[in-house]
Design a protein around this motif. Structure first.
Motif, PDB file in Angstrom:
ATOM      1  N   VAL A 196      11.069  -0.734   0.824  1.00 28.08           N
ATOM      2  CA  VAL A 196      10.906  -2.230   0.945  1.00 28.08           C
ATOM      3  C   VAL A 196       9.920  -2.745  -0.395  1.00 28.08           C
ATOM      4  O   VAL A 196       8.235  -2.213  -0.751  1.00 28.08           O
ATOM      5  N   CYS A 197       9.735  -3.927  -1.030  1.00 24.13           N
ATOM      6  CA  CYS A 197       8.810  -4.104  -2.079  1.00 24.13           C
ATOM      7  C   CYS A 197       7.853  -5.715  -1.578  1.00 24.13           C
ATOM      8  O   CYS A 197       9.423  -6.201  -0.587  1.00 24.13           O
ATOM      9  N   TYR A 198       7.073  -6.342  -1.661  1.00 23.90           N
ATOM     10  CA  TYR A 198       6.461  -7.372  -1.641  1.00 23.90           C
ATOM     11  C   TYR A 198       5.834  -8.032  -2.758  1.00 23.90           C
ATOM     12  O   TYR A 198       4.728  -7.503  -3.080  1.00 23.90           O
ATOM     13  N   GLN A 199       6.384  -9.166  -2.746  1.00 27.35           N
ATOM     14  CA  GLN A 199       6.098 -10.197  -3.818  1.00 27.35           C
ATOM     15  C   GLN A 199       4.962 -11.163  -3.182  1.00 27.35           C
ATOM     16  O   GLN A 199       4.875 -11.476  -2.893  1.00 27.35           O
ATOM     17  N   GLU A 259      13.242   8.650  -6.095  1.00 29.93           N
ATOM     18  CA  GLU A 259      13.109   7.696  -7.248  1.00 29.93           C
ATOM     19  C   GLU A 259      15.015   7.230  -7.026  1.00 29.93           C
ATOM     20  O   GLU A 259      14.834   5.649  -7.977  1.00 29.93           O
ATOM     21  N   ASP A 260      15.670   7.517  -7.006  1.00 29.02           N
ATOM     22  CA  ASP A 260      17.050   6.725  -6.425  1.00 29.02           C
ATOM     23  C   ASP A 260      16.407   5.187  -6.079  1.00 29.02           C
ATOM     24  O   ASP A 260      17.267   4.101  -6.448  1.00 29.02           O
ATOM     25  N   LYS A 261      15.685   5.009  -4.997  1.00 27.35           N
ATOM     26  CA  LYS A 261      15.652   4.213  -4.436  1.00 27.35           C
ATOM     27  C   LYS A 261      14.451   3.253  -5.224  1.00 27.35           C
ATOM     28  O   LYS A 261      14.941   2.035  -4.750  1.00 27.35           O
ATOM     29  N   LEU A 262      13.273   3.768  -5.471  1.00 26.80           N
ATOM     30  CA  LEU A 262      12.763   3.180  -6.685  1.00 26.80           C
ATOM     31  C   LEU A 262      13.693   2.537  -7.697  1.00 26.80           C
ATOM     32  O   LEU A 262      13.484   1.371  -7.841  1.00 26.80           O
ATOM     33  N   VAL A 301       3.961  -1.899   3.539  1.00 25.66           N
ATOM     34  CA  VAL A 301       5.575  -1.601   2.494  1.00 25.66           C
ATOM     35  C   VAL A 301       5.913  -0.263   2.911  1.00 25.66           C
ATOM     36  O   VAL A 301       6.555   0.207   2.553  1.00 25.66           O
ATOM     37  N   ASP A 302       6.059   0.396   3.999  1.00 21.32           N
ATOM     38  CA  ASP A 302       5.893   1.654   3.935  1.00 21.32           C
ATOM     39  C   ASP A 302       7.034   1.391   5.595  1.00 21.32           C
ATOM     40  O   ASP A 302       6.403   1.856   6.535  1.00 21.32           O
ATOM     41  N   TYR A 303       8.385   1.202   4.971  1.00 18.63           N
ATOM     42  CA  TYR A 303       9.779   0.980   6.078  1.00 18.63           C
ATOM     43  C   TYR A 303      10.206   2.193   6.121  1.00 18.63           C
ATOM     44  O   TYR A 303      11.583   2.270   6.245  1.00 18.63           O
ATOM     45  N   ASN A 304       8.988   3.766   6.007  1.00 19.18           N
ATOM     46  CA  ASN A 304      10.091   4.842   6.269  1.00 19.18           C
ATOM     47  C   ASN A 304      11.206   4.977   5.328  1.00 19.18           C
ATOM     48  O   ASN A 304      12.421   5.884   5.003  1.00 19.18           O
ATOM     49  N   ALA A 305      11.150   4.995   3.676  1.00 23.28           N
ATOM     50  CA  ALA A 305      11.987   4.815   2.467  1.00 23.28           C
ATOM     51  C   ALA A 305      12.330   6.589   2.733  1.00 23.28           C
ATOM     52  O   ALA A 305      13.513   7.074   2.096  1.00 23.28           O
ATOM     53  N   ALA A 306      11.427   7.769   3.285  1.00 24.32           N
ATOM     54  CA  ALA A 306      11.293   9.036   2.957  1.00 24.32           C
ATOM     55  C   ALA A 306      12.590   9.407   3.599  1.00 24.32           C
ATOM     56  O   ALA A 306      13.348  10.289   2.544  1.00 24.32           O
ATOM     57  N   LYS A 307      13.658   8.867   4.211  1.00 27.20           N
ATOM     58  CA  LYS A 307      14.415   9.587   5.021  1.00 27.20           C
ATOM     59  C   LYS A 307      15.694   8.464   4.675  1.00 27.20           C
ATOM     60  O   LYS A 307      15.399   7.160   3.903  1.00 27.20           O
ATOM     61  N   ASP A 308      16.640   8.829   4.455  1.00 30.10           N
ATOM     62  CA  ASP A 308      17.921   8.198   4.324  1.00 30.10           C
ATOM     63  C   ASP A 308      18.250   6.987   4.558  1.00 30.10           C
ATOM     64  O   ASP A 308      18.418   6.421   3.970  1.00 30.10           O
TER      65      ASP A 308
END
Ligand SMILES: [Mn+2]
Length: 302
Positions: free
Chosen positions: A277-280, A20-23, A265-272
């Protein structure tokens, strides 16, 4: 096509896995503030690509804040959200078959992938049931006309075959959930392709990131001789792009499209250490014949 009122800019956001922090970091980067009508939310909507849940138990407590935030964005027409394999698996974990077995086996490995979510909502609680009901309402894919979104693989044939099992909004009809986890039923294989990637026999068995030994490997369908080259812009998540994956990154390590028509858009945000990543994509300046541009990624650089 979609009934929901649509805005010009779409912001595709990949596998959040309870971060949620990264969102909230990425919403700041794209200036998407629903309390500020002059922000980008005036002319834009987010498209969540699935895999909102599951991560290391240290992120357990962030699940509810994230889910409530995404649900509220969807309910207020600020966002769409499609199903990822982790929401799909969560439904199987919580579904009892007619013979009383669990639709997704409660093995140690399956538990390990899912316990951060179960701990947060308290397994079998009304909170747990509420989120399973919401997960079941998520579309398996979305077609915006000029661009489309699916968690793992846009396979025209599989989409054609699964359509009779779907509601008008592309969510799976309630009566078919048990079949979706029945390996002998065609729905099982269709869901595997669309949400988890098509696979073929690997040259040698290998151990995946969850520690499971696998004999099949994922097909990079956007660039595979057995698949027709996609002709319409398509957004996926799921493929956890890392330095080791050999695609989706420039030589400098910046996100790039997988092909002219496919972006992940999955750049492994699960990891610290990895960004969300967002794509517009601007639907009024880009049509369904446009090539995707590397200029449209948004994220916080480390
Ligand atoms: Mn996934």
């Amino acid at each position: 096509m979609l009934d929901k009122k649509r805005k010009e800019n779409l912001y595709f956001i990949g596998d959040i896995h309870a971060r949620e922090d990264k969102l909230n970091d990425v919403l700041k980067v794209i200036n998407f503030d629903t309390n500020n009508s002059s922000s980008s939310c005036a002319g834009g909507q987010i498209v969540f690509i699935g895999d909102l849940i599951d991560n290391h138990p240290k992120y357990s407590s962030a699940h509810l804040a994230l889910l409530n935030q995404v649900e509220s964005l969807v309910n207020n027409n600020h966002a769409f959200c499609i199903m990822g394999n982790h929401e799909f698996n969560a439904i199987g974990w919580a579904t009892k078959k007619q013979n009383d077995d669990c639709a997704r086996p409660h093995t140690e490995n399956n538990y390990k992938q899912h316990n951060a979510f179960l701990d947060c909502v308290e397994e079998c609680s009304s909170e747990h049931k509420r989120w399973i009901t919401w997960f079941k309402s998520l579309p398996l894919f979305l077609d915006f006309g000029s661009i489309r979104a699916i968690h793992a693989c846009w396979d025209e044939e599989a989409i054609k075959c699964i359509t009779p099992y779907l509601n008008k909004d592309n969510s799976l009809k309630e009566e078919h959930w048990e079949s979706a986890f029945d390996e002998t039923h065609e729905l099982y294989a269709l869901c595997e392709i669309l949400l988890k990637s098509p696979e073929r026999d690997a040259a040698e068995p290998f151990v995946d990131k969850t520690g499971k030994t696998r004999t099949k490997e994922r097909i990079q369908w956007w660039n595979d001789p057995e698949y027709a080259e996609p002709t319409i812009p398509t957004v996926i998540g799921h493929y956890t792009i890392t330095d080791l994956s050999g695609y989706g990154l420039s030589q400098l390590g910046s996100p790039i499209t997988l092909s002219n028509k496919v972006v992940c858009v999955d750049y492994n945000a699960a990891k610290d250490h990895n960004p969300l990543v967002c794509y517009q994509f601007n639907q009024s300046t880009c049509g369904n014949t446009s090539n995707l541009s590397n200029e449209n990624f948004h994220y916080i650089k480390n």
